[in-house]
Design a protein around this motif. Structure first.
Motif, short mmCIF file in Angstrom:
data_model
loop_
_atom_site.label_atom_id
_atom_site.label_comp_id
_atom_site.label_asym_id
_atom_site.label_seq_id
_atom_site.Cartn_x
_atom_site.Cartn_y
_atom_site.Cartn_z
N ASN A 193 38.69 -25.00 11.36
CA ASN A 193 38.69 -26.15 12.25
C ASN A 193 40.04 -26.85 12.24
OD1 ASN A 193 36.15 -25.89 13.29
ND2 ASN A 193 35.18 -27.33 11.88
N SER A 194 40.64 -27.01 11.06
CA SER A 194 41.88 -27.80 11.03
C SER A 194 42.99 -27.10 11.80
CB SER A 194 42.29 -28.13 9.59
OG SER A 194 42.50 -26.95 8.88
N LYS A 195 43.09 -25.77 11.67
CA LYS A 195 44.12 -25.05 12.44
C LYS A 195 43.84 -25.12 13.94
CE LYS A 195 46.45 -21.63 9.70
NZ LYS A 195 46.18 -20.36 9.03
N LEU A 196 42.58 -24.90 14.29
CA LEU A 196 42.21 -24.92 15.70
C LEU A 196 42.47 -26.30 16.32
CD1 LEU A 196 40.76 -23.22 17.95
CD2 LEU A 196 38.67 -24.40 17.24
N PHE A 197 42.12 -27.34 15.59
CA PHE A 197 42.31 -28.70 16.12
C PHE A 197 43.81 -29.00 16.27
CE2 PHE A 197 38.07 -30.22 13.99
CZ PHE A 197 37.38 -29.30 14.77
N ARG A 198 44.62 -28.47 15.34
CA ARG A 198 46.06 -28.69 15.43
C ARG A 198 46.59 -28.07 16.73
NH1 ARG A 198 49.02 -25.78 11.24
NH2 ARG A 198 47.27 -26.34 9.93
N LEU A 199 46.13 -26.86 17.02
CA LEU A 199 46.54 -26.19 18.25
C LEU A 199 46.06 -26.97 19.48
CD1 LEU A 199 47.54 -23.78 19.98
CD2 LEU A 199 45.41 -22.61 19.44
N LEU A 200 44.79 -27.38 19.47
CA LEU A 200 44.24 -28.06 20.64
C LEU A 200 44.83 -29.46 20.82
CD1 LEU A 200 40.56 -26.77 20.53
CD2 LEU A 200 42.33 -26.19 22.18
N ASN A 201 45.28 -30.08 19.72
CA ASN A 201 46.00 -31.35 19.85
C ASN A 201 47.31 -31.15 20.60
OD1 ASN A 201 44.06 -32.81 18.48
ND2 ASN A 201 45.12 -32.71 16.50
N LEU A 202 47.98 -30.04 20.34
CA LEU A 202 49.22 -29.75 21.07
C LEU A 202 48.92 -29.55 22.55
CD1 LEU A 202 50.94 -27.17 18.65
CD2 LEU A 202 51.68 -29.51 19.11
#
Ligand SMILES: *Cc1c(COP(=O)(O)O)cnc(C)c1O
Ligand code: SF4
Length: 335
Positions: free
Chosen positions: A170-179
């Motif tokens: 989740n943390s990696k995915l959210f980092r990408l989706l925040n970008l």
């Protein structure tokens, strides 16, 4: 009462289940009471593309049934060894449409990011079974890909695919989706994933809550090929997404011996709808080396889709398509 101490970096339950996925053919045959005569071929073909299946998916396979439609999607067979002149290792021309590593830009307005090379299951018919992921890995935390998308205001939809994007934490995915959220011309994010089907626990509250509050409209395209895949747990995972305003679509691959009959396809559409999922595409198999035994002729495919059209409401009939490299969209096959 003694307060319970919950460690901050606890491995989520789904991640543990993923780590326990079966990759050993001997173990697979033992768990499913299947004959040892399948072992030599399974070992040999697993060397070309490893066996991988979650216990959750395994639990939906009938023990002792060599022809189980879910088993056939994951069991390495000797048929994968036979080369075929019409089948290649890059059947859809992805390598020609890669402007920066990990990004595929083939169609207008949409761009596909291979967020990770990893999948939660290995489908034997997969067109990416030979894909050179190690050379195509998006580097620098997706910086190059994000820069490319930022520079093209004609792009309105970002498709996350893979591998399977939900293999990311989740943390990696959210980092990408925040970008992605910072790119004003991106209106929609589409996530292509098999996780709701093969490991429903992957769809946790944190994920669905995050997607719910994202600026972009979120579409999740699941990948189910057979009604037996859609049990109560899968249904709950899909409902959780749906309750968070996420549009749910399904794509299937038409596969000989698995779903190439009218009753199976009708049941699949009906059951998808009861899980709030609309059928989107029914794909003719991509001609990838090692998958030729799954091929269904266009003639049979058209007959099947015609029968579906006669028996189902229009919104439960998927579009029968094929991907030809160099075309501006997926190509409809009209029955
Ligand atoms: C299939 C695909 C898409 C999406 O096509 P739709 O018809 O919009 O579903 C986008 N990019 C690539 C590279 C694809 O293979
Ligand atoms: S989950 Fe999708 S990308 Fe992964 S092996 Fe299966 S079909 Fe291929």
């Amino acid at each position: 009462m003694i307060p319970r101490i919950v460690p901050l970096c606890q491995t989520p339950a789904w991640q543990k289940q993923l780590n326990n996925a079966i990759s050993c053919p001997t173990e697979l045959l033992r768990q499913l009471d299947l004959p040892n005569s399948l072992l030599a071929a399974a070992n040999k073909s697993a060397k070309l593309f490893p066996l991988k299946v979650t216990h959750s998916y395994l639990a939906r396979i009938e023990k002792g049934n060599v022809n189980d439609p879910l088993l056939r999607q994951i069991l390495p067979l000797i048929d994968e060894q036979y080369p075929h002149p019409d089948y290649s290792t890059d059947p859809v021309g992805d390598l020609d449409a890669t402007p920066v590593p990990g990004l595929i830009h083939k169609y207008r307005g949409r761009v596909l990011l291979m967020a990770t090379a990893s999948c939660g299951i290995h489908c034997r018919y997969c067109f990416r079974r030979h894909f050179p992921y190690s050379e195509q890995k998006p580097s620098n935390n997706w910086r190059q890909a994000i820069e490319y998308i930022k520079k093209d205001p004609g792009l309105h939809e970002l498709i996350l695919s893979g591998g399977d994007p939900l293999s990311l934490s989740n943390s990696k995915l959210f980092r990408l989706l925040n970008l992605v959220e910072t790119i004003p011309h991106i209106k929609r994010v589409r996530i292509h994933t098999r996780y709701p089907i093969i490991l429903p626990d992957r769809i946790d509250q944190a994920l669905s809550g995050y997607l719910h509050q994202h600026r972009c409209k979120v579409v999740v395209v699941v990948h189910s090929n057979h009604p037996n895949e859609l049990d109560a747990q899968v249904q709950n995972a899909l409902k959780l997404l749906n309750n968070n305003d996420i549009t749910l679509l399904n794509q299937s691959v038409l596969l000989a011996g698995i779903n190439n009959n009218v009753d199976t396809l009708i049941q699949l559409s009906e059951r998808l709808f009861s899980c709030n999922v609309l059928p989107y595409y029914l794909h003719q198999l991509d001609k990838v080396q090692g998958a030729q035994h799954f091929a269904v002729t266009d003639m049979q495919a058209k007959t099947l889709i015609k029968a579906l059209r006669h028996q189902l409401p229009g919104y439960l009939v998927p579009r029968l398509v094929r991907e030809n490299s160099g075309e501006p969209s997926k190509q409809p096959i009209l029955g």
